[in-house]
Design an enzyme around this catalytic site. Structure first.
Site, PDB file in Angstrom:
ATOM      1  N   CYS A   1       0.840  -1.202   0.000  1.00 43.69           N
ATOM      2  CA  CYS A   1       0.000   0.000   0.000  1.00 43.69           C
ATOM      3  C   CYS A   1       0.877   1.256   0.000  1.00 43.69           C
ATOM      4  O   CYS A   1       1.850   1.336   0.747  1.00 43.69           O
ATOM      5  CB  CYS A   1      -0.916  -0.009   1.228  1.00 43.69           C
TER       6      CYS A   1
ATOM      7  N   CYS B   1       0.440   4.743   6.959  1.00 46.65           N
ATOM      8  CA  CYS B   1      -0.194   4.593   8.280  1.00 46.65           C
ATOM      9  C   CYS B   1       0.771   3.873   9.232  1.00 46.65           C
ATOM     10  O   CYS B   1       1.194   2.738   8.945  1.00 46.65           O
ATOM     11  CB  CYS B   1      -1.504   3.830   8.152  1.00 46.65           C
TER      12      CYS B   1
ATOM     13  N   CYS C   1       0.517   0.107  10.312  1.00 50.51           N
ATOM     14  CA  CYS C   1       0.060  -0.908   9.354  1.00 50.51           C
ATOM     15  C   CYS C   1       1.189  -1.722   8.744  1.00 50.51           C
ATOM     16  O   CYS C   1       2.151  -1.176   8.185  1.00 50.51           O
ATOM     17  CB  CYS C   1      -0.761  -0.231   8.257  1.00 50.51           C
TER      18      CYS C   1
ATOM     19  N   CYS D   1     -16.110  -9.794   5.706  1.00 54.14           N
ATOM     20  CA  CYS D   1     -15.484  -8.485   5.449  1.00 54.14           C
ATOM     21  C   CYS D   1     -14.221  -8.668   4.622  1.00 54.14           C
ATOM     22  O   CYS D   1     -13.305  -9.390   5.035  1.00 54.14           O
ATOM     23  CB  CYS D   1     -15.099  -7.805   6.752  1.00 54.14           C
TER      24      CYS D   1
ATOM     25  N   CYS E   1     -19.200  -6.731   3.816  1.00 52.94           N
ATOM     26  CA  CYS E   1     -18.489  -5.518   4.213  1.00 52.94           C
ATOM     27  C   CYS E   1     -17.194  -5.471   3.419  1.00 52.94           C
ATOM     28  O   CYS E   1     -16.590  -6.523   3.185  1.00 52.94           O
ATOM     29  CB  CYS E   1     -18.188  -5.575   5.721  1.00 52.94           C
TER      30      CYS E   1
ATOM     31  N   CYS F   1     -19.168   1.446   8.894  1.00 51.80           N
ATOM     32  CA  CYS F   1     -18.384   0.816   9.954  1.00 51.80           C
ATOM     33  C   CYS F   1     -17.166   1.710  10.155  1.00 51.80           C
ATOM     34  O   CYS F   1     -16.323   1.819   9.251  1.00 51.80           O
ATOM     35  CB  CYS F   1     -17.961  -0.593   9.540  1.00 51.80           C
TER      36      CYS F   1
ATOM     37  N   ARG G   1     -17.558  -2.995  18.231  1.00 59.85           N
ATOM     38  CA  ARG G   1     -16.809  -4.217  17.900  1.00 59.85           C
ATOM     39  C   ARG G   1     -15.474  -4.261  18.634  1.00 59.85           C
ATOM     40  O   ARG G   1     -14.635  -3.364  18.466  1.00 59.85           O
ATOM     41  CB  ARG G   1     -16.563  -4.280  16.383  1.00 59.85           C
TER      42      ARG G   1
HETATM   43  N1  SAM Z   1      -6.709   0.299   3.414  1.00 60.40           N
HETATM   44  C1  SAM Z   1      -7.942   0.331   4.063  1.00 60.40           C
HETATM   45  C2  SAM Z   1      -8.051   1.481   5.017  1.00 60.40           C
HETATM   46  O1  SAM Z   1      -7.040   2.060   5.381  1.00 60.40           O
HETATM   47  O2  SAM Z   1      -9.166   1.803   5.418  1.00 60.40           O
HETATM   48  C3  SAM Z   1      -8.340  -0.938   4.746  1.00 60.40           C
HETATM   49  C4  SAM Z   1      -7.430  -1.738   5.585  1.00 60.40           C
HETATM   50  S1  SAM Z   1      -6.918  -1.118   7.157  1.00 60.40           S
HETATM   51  C5  SAM Z   1      -5.850  -2.419   7.546  1.00 60.40           C
HETATM   52  C6  SAM Z   1      -8.320  -1.221   8.236  1.00 60.40           C
HETATM   53  C7  SAM Z   1      -8.122  -0.767   9.664  1.00 60.40           C
HETATM   54  O3  SAM Z   1      -7.451  -1.764  10.417  1.00 60.40           O
HETATM   55  C8  SAM Z   1      -7.307   0.469   9.916  1.00 60.40           C
HETATM   56  O4  SAM Z   1      -8.018   1.636   9.695  1.00 60.40           O
HETATM   57  C9  SAM Z   1      -6.935   0.323  11.373  1.00 60.40           C
HETATM   58  O5  SAM Z   1      -7.917   0.908  12.196  1.00 60.40           O
HETATM   59  C10 SAM Z   1      -6.919  -1.190  11.576  1.00 60.40           C
HETATM   60  N2  SAM Z   1      -5.544  -1.678  11.764  1.00 60.40           N
HETATM   61  C11 SAM Z   1      -4.601  -1.782  10.810  1.00 60.40           C
HETATM   62  N3  SAM Z   1      -3.445  -2.241  11.326  1.00 60.40           N
HETATM   63  C12 SAM Z   1      -3.658  -2.417  12.649  1.00 60.40           C
HETATM   64  C13 SAM Z   1      -2.843  -2.860  13.722  1.00 60.40           C
HETATM   65  N4  SAM Z   1      -1.562  -3.177  13.549  1.00 60.40           N
HETATM   66  N5  SAM Z   1      -3.384  -2.943  14.951  1.00 60.40           N
HETATM   67  C14 SAM Z   1      -4.680  -2.604  15.141  1.00 60.40           C
HETATM   68  N6  SAM Z   1      -5.495  -2.177  14.162  1.00 60.40           N
HETATM   69  C15 SAM Z   1      -4.996  -2.072  12.926  1.00 60.40           C
HETATM   70 FE1  SF4 Z   2      -2.802   1.234   3.414  1.00 59.51          FE
HETATM   71 FE2  SF4 Z   2      -2.678   0.052   5.794  1.00 59.51          FE
HETATM   72 FE3  SF4 Z   2      -3.105   2.685   5.644  1.00 59.51          FE
HETATM   73 FE4  SF4 Z   2      -5.041   0.973   4.859  1.00 59.51          FE
HETATM   74  S1  SF4 Z   2      -4.247   1.202   6.930  1.00 59.51           S
HETATM   75  S2  SF4 Z   2      -4.348   2.834   3.796  1.00 59.51           S
HETATM   76  S3  SF4 Z   2      -3.772  -0.702   4.032  1.00 59.51           S
HETATM   77  S4  SF4 Z   2      -1.235   1.601   4.969  1.00 59.51           S
END
Ligand code: SAM
Ligand code: SF4
Ligand code: DTB
Length: 338
Positions: A79, A83, A86, A122, A153, A213, A285
């Site tokens: 990606c 973030c 992530c 989802c 979802c 959500c 959740r």
């Molecule tokens: N790319 C999309 C987005 O950013 O909305 C979808 C995937 S993203 C992985 C979905 C959510 O998972 C994130 O917004 C975050 O709240 C949660 N998430 C991601 N990595 C995480 C982690 N290491 N620990 C806890 N929650 C996490």
């Molecule tokens: Fe990309 Fe992860 Fe951020 Fe979603 S949460 S936009 S998958 S870097």
């Protein structure tokens, strides 16, 4: 005291009977949660907060039912966003990059989820946002999963005009897009998009008639004030999200937050309880991070008003408890999966 009924919004001024609780600001009406009111809830003695959360929970939801959603990463890693939490960011994540799954693989996973007892499936993709041809592929997945009798979802990142309507037409029930953290803390975690971008996508989702959500993550080194600020953003939406995931950070190796100090477990339970009280009609959740929680802590989260979980041994890239561990816990607690 009945502080809320299923048909009316919670009357915040009714809470003023309790010494620690501030009332909502008068000019904004009873539906708006002030920072002071939310702070008052956070500062209650733990037992009082749990009692209040139970009152609200029982006024709006079946007391002993927990909804199960199973996750599948349909496109993992690579990606472009940064973030900080992530594993799927190309900038720091260690998740191996994969291309979009085939429809057959998705159907097989959804069928297995249904047989395992999940009511919603989802699908998550590590995109900044989908291209129009990605929407074609995901729409086919949504229709197929819906055809199995599951709720659907997806979480695909930021949407462009017209994309949400196409997802809705395919049979999409929920779109997951989290605010993740307080507006004031957002820039310290993510630099490649703004929280306003997230609000813009949420607006498109609502406009298309898809259920929202939307929640966040705690345990990223944020203050309690930041947690409260996130809840205020969520609870004060014109229509609060139907589903509010509260994730406890899974510290992913290689990410900037790999060494973030864990949040106090009672503070996590308080976060769930205040989400429950401030968003009475939403499903709350208990999301990422359950693998590291013992059964007792998860039970406190249910007592605090969490009434949905991710079910199945994998989240997107991270671990989740084995299904048998969850069913055993439900059995011991008298919880009915839904
Ligand atoms: N790319 C999309 C987005 O950013 O909305 C979808 C995937 S993203 C992985 C979905 C959510 O998972 C994130 O917004 C975050 O709240 C949660 N998430 C991601 N990595 C995480 C982690 N290491 N620990 C806890 N929650 C996490
Ligand atoms: Fe990309 Fe992860 Fe951020 Fe979603 S949460 S936009 S998958 S870097
Ligand atoms: C959400 O709020 N939590 C889920 C779901 N929405 C998509 C994702 C949690 C991801 C945890 C880290 C991982 O599995 O990579």
């Amino acid at each position: 005291m009945n502080i809320a009924t299923p048909s009316t919004p919670i009357n915040i001024s009714a809470l003023s009977k309790f010494p620690n609780l501030a009332t909502a600001t008068a000019d904004e009406g009873a539906k708006r949660w002030s920072i002071a009111a939310l702070t008052g809830l956070f500062e209650l003695p733990f037992a009082d907060l749990m009692f209040r959360a139970q009152e609200v929970h029982r006024a709006h939801h079946a007391a002993n039912k927990v909804q199960l959603s199973t996750l599948l990463s349909i496109k993992t890693g690579g990606c472009p966003e940064d973030c900080g939490y992530c594993s799927q960011s190309a900038r720091h994540g260690e998740a191996e990059r994969e291309s979009l799954l085939d429809l057959d693989e998705v159907i097989a996973a959804a069928q297995a989820a249904k047989e395992g007892g999940a009511s919603r499936f989802c699908m998550g993709a590590a995109w900044r946002g989908p291209k129009d041809r990605d929407i074609d592929n995901v729409a086919a997945m949504i229709s197929a999963v819906k055809g199995l009798g599951l709720e659907t979802c997806v979480t695909l990142g930021m949407l462009k005009d017209g994309q949400a309507a196409r997802l809705k037409d395919a049979g999409l029930d929920y779109y997951n897009h989290n605010l993740d953290t307080a507006p004031e803390f957002y820039g310290q975690v993510i630099s490649t998009h703004s929280q306003q971008d997230r609000f813009d996508t949420l607006g498109k989702v609502r406009e298309a008639g898809i259920k929202v959500c939307c929640g966040g993550i705690v345990g990223m080194g944020e203050t309690r004030a930041a947690r409260i600020s996130l809840l205020a953003e969520l609870a004060n939406m014109e229509t609060p999200p139907e589903s509010v995931p509260i994730n406890n950070l899974i510290p992913m190796p290689g990410t900037p937050l790999a060494d973030a100090p864990p949040i106090d477990p009672f503070e996590f339970v308080r976060m769930i309880a205040v989400a429950r009280i401030s968003m009475p009609e939403s499903m709350v959740r208990l999301s990422a991070g359950r693998t590291e929680m013992n059964d007792e802590l998860q039970s406190l989260c249910f007592l605090a008003g969490a009434n949905s979980i991710f079910y199945g041994d994998k989240l997107l890239t991270g671990d989740n408890p084995e299904a048998t561990r969850d069913t055993q816990l439900f059995g011991r607690l008298g919880i009915q999966p839904a």
